[in-house]
Design a protein around this motif. Structure first.
Motif, PDB file in Angstrom:
ATOM      1  N   GLU A 132       0.823  -1.206   0.000  1.00 54.16           N
ATOM      2  CA  GLU A 132       0.000   0.000   0.000  1.00 54.16           C
ATOM      3  C   GLU A 132       0.862   1.265   0.000  1.00 54.16           C
ATOM      4  O   GLU A 132       0.534   2.242  -0.667  1.00 54.16           O
ATOM      5  CB  GLU A 132      -0.929   0.000   1.207  1.00 54.16           C
ATOM      6  CG  GLU A 132      -1.941   1.131   1.175  1.00 54.16           C
ATOM      7  CD  GLU A 132      -2.978   1.019   2.266  1.00 54.16           C
ATOM      8  OE1 GLU A 132      -3.646   2.043   2.515  1.00 54.16           O
ATOM      9  OE2 GLU A 132      -3.120  -0.059   2.869  1.00 54.16           O
ATOM     10  N   VAL A 156       3.895   1.553  -1.314  1.00 51.50           N
ATOM     11  CA  VAL A 156       4.456   1.677  -2.659  1.00 51.50           C
ATOM     12  C   VAL A 156       3.395   2.172  -3.634  1.00 51.50           C
ATOM     13  O   VAL A 156       3.665   3.024  -4.492  1.00 51.50           O
ATOM     14  CB  VAL A 156       5.056   0.330  -3.113  1.00 51.50           C
ATOM     15  CG1 VAL A 156       5.425   0.358  -4.583  1.00 51.50           C
ATOM     16  CG2 VAL A 156       6.267  -0.023  -2.271  1.00 51.50           C
ATOM     17  N   LYS A 157       2.176   1.649  -3.502  1.00 56.49           N
ATOM     18  CA  LYS A 157       1.088   2.081  -4.377  1.00 56.49           C
ATOM     19  C   LYS A 157       0.797   3.567  -4.191  1.00 56.49           C
ATOM     20  O   LYS A 157       0.659   4.314  -5.161  1.00 56.49           O
ATOM     21  CB  LYS A 157      -0.181   1.275  -4.091  1.00 56.49           C
ATOM     22  CG  LYS A 157      -1.389   1.697  -4.912  1.00 56.49           C
ATOM     23  CD  LYS A 157      -2.661   1.076  -4.390  1.00 56.49           C
ATOM     24  CE  LYS A 157      -3.022   1.776  -3.098  1.00 56.49           C
ATOM     25  NZ  LYS A 157      -4.353   1.470  -2.603  1.00 56.49           N
ATOM     26  N   ASN A 158       0.733   4.025  -2.948  1.00 58.00           N
ATOM     27  CA  ASN A 158       0.470   5.438  -2.677  1.00 58.00           C
ATOM     28  C   ASN A 158       1.596   6.329  -3.191  1.00 58.00           C
ATOM     29  O   ASN A 158       1.345   7.405  -3.735  1.00 58.00           O
ATOM     30  CB  ASN A 158       0.259   5.657  -1.184  1.00 58.00           C
ATOM     31  CG  ASN A 158      -1.059   5.079  -0.702  1.00 58.00           C
ATOM     32  OD1 ASN A 158      -1.979   4.882  -1.482  1.00 58.00           O
ATOM     33  ND2 ASN A 158      -1.135   4.782   0.584  1.00 58.00           N
ATOM     34  N   ALA A 159       2.835   5.886  -3.043  1.00 54.91           N
ATOM     35  CA  ALA A 159       3.969   6.664  -3.550  1.00 54.91           C
ATOM     36  C   ALA A 159       3.923   6.748  -5.071  1.00 54.91           C
ATOM     37  O   ALA A 159       4.203   7.808  -5.655  1.00 54.91           O
ATOM     38  CB  ALA A 159       5.279   6.046  -3.082  1.00 54.91           C
ATOM     39  N   TYR A 160       3.570   5.649  -5.737  1.00 58.22           N
ATOM     40  CA  TYR A 160       3.472   5.642  -7.197  1.00 58.22           C
ATOM     41  C   TYR A 160       2.369   6.590  -7.666  1.00 58.22           C
ATOM     42  O   TYR A 160       2.572   7.384  -8.600  1.00 58.22           O
ATOM     43  CB  TYR A 160       3.192   4.224  -7.686  1.00 58.22           C
ATOM     44  CG  TYR A 160       2.951   4.137  -9.170  1.00 58.22           C
ATOM     45  CD1 TYR A 160       4.009   4.209 -10.060  1.00 58.22           C
ATOM     46  CD2 TYR A 160       1.662   3.989  -9.674  1.00 58.22           C
ATOM     47  CE1 TYR A 160       3.795   4.145 -11.428  1.00 58.22           C
ATOM     48  CE2 TYR A 160       1.436   3.922 -11.036  1.00 58.22           C
ATOM     49  CZ  TYR A 160       2.499   3.997 -11.906  1.00 58.22           C
ATOM     50  OH  TYR A 160       2.278   3.941 -13.253  1.00 58.22           O
ATOM     51  N   LEU A 161       1.200   6.518  -7.039  1.00 60.52           N
ATOM     52  CA  LEU A 161       0.097   7.390  -7.437  1.00 60.52           C
ATOM     53  C   LEU A 161       0.434   8.857  -7.184  1.00 60.52           C
ATOM     54  O   LEU A 161       0.131   9.731  -8.004  1.00 60.52           O
ATOM     55  CB  LEU A 161      -1.182   6.998  -6.694  1.00 60.52           C
ATOM     56  CG  LEU A 161      -1.788   5.649  -7.087  1.00 60.52           C
ATOM     57  CD1 LEU A 161      -2.968   5.323  -6.193  1.00 60.52           C
ATOM     58  CD2 LEU A 161      -2.198   5.656  -8.541  1.00 60.52           C
ATOM     59  N   SER A 178       3.451  10.225  -7.143  1.00 64.01           N
ATOM     60  CA  SER A 178       4.445  10.677  -8.112  1.00 64.01           C
ATOM     61  C   SER A 178       3.811  10.887  -9.485  1.00 64.01           C
ATOM     62  O   SER A 178       4.163  11.823 -10.202  1.00 64.01           O
ATOM     63  CB  SER A 178       5.600   9.686  -8.200  1.00 64.01           C
ATOM     64  OG  SER A 178       5.160   8.462  -8.742  1.00 64.01           O
ATOM     65  N   ALA A 179       2.862  10.034  -9.861  1.00 67.21           N
ATOM     66  CA  ALA A 179       2.183  10.207 -11.146  1.00 67.21           C
ATOM     67  C   ALA A 179       1.377  11.503 -11.158  1.00 67.21           C
ATOM     68  O   ALA A 179       1.405  12.253 -12.143  1.00 67.21           O
ATOM     69  CB  ALA A 179       1.280   9.017 -11.421  1.00 67.21           C
TER      70      ALA A 179
END
Length: 54
Positions: free
Chosen positions: A12, A14-19, A21-22
């Protein structure tokens, strides 16, 4: 004392960091496009505003 992060929690994060950054990249690119449009509008002698007649 050793602390462990559960796999679901790490996933979760990693998912939040990816979203995040996008979204930041999309916002920065939008700001850049607006800045380019403003610069192009303010420069009347640029090649994009001249009509090329042959």
């Amino acid at each position: 004392m050793t602390t462990y992060i559960l796999f679901e929690t790490a996933l979760e994060m990693v998912k939040n960091a990816y979203l995040a950054s996008a979204l930041i990249l999309i916002a920065i690119s939008g700001i850049g496009l607006v800045a380019i449009a403003l610069i192009e509008r303010d420069v009347p002698n640029s090649d994009t505003h001249q009509q090329h007649h042959i």
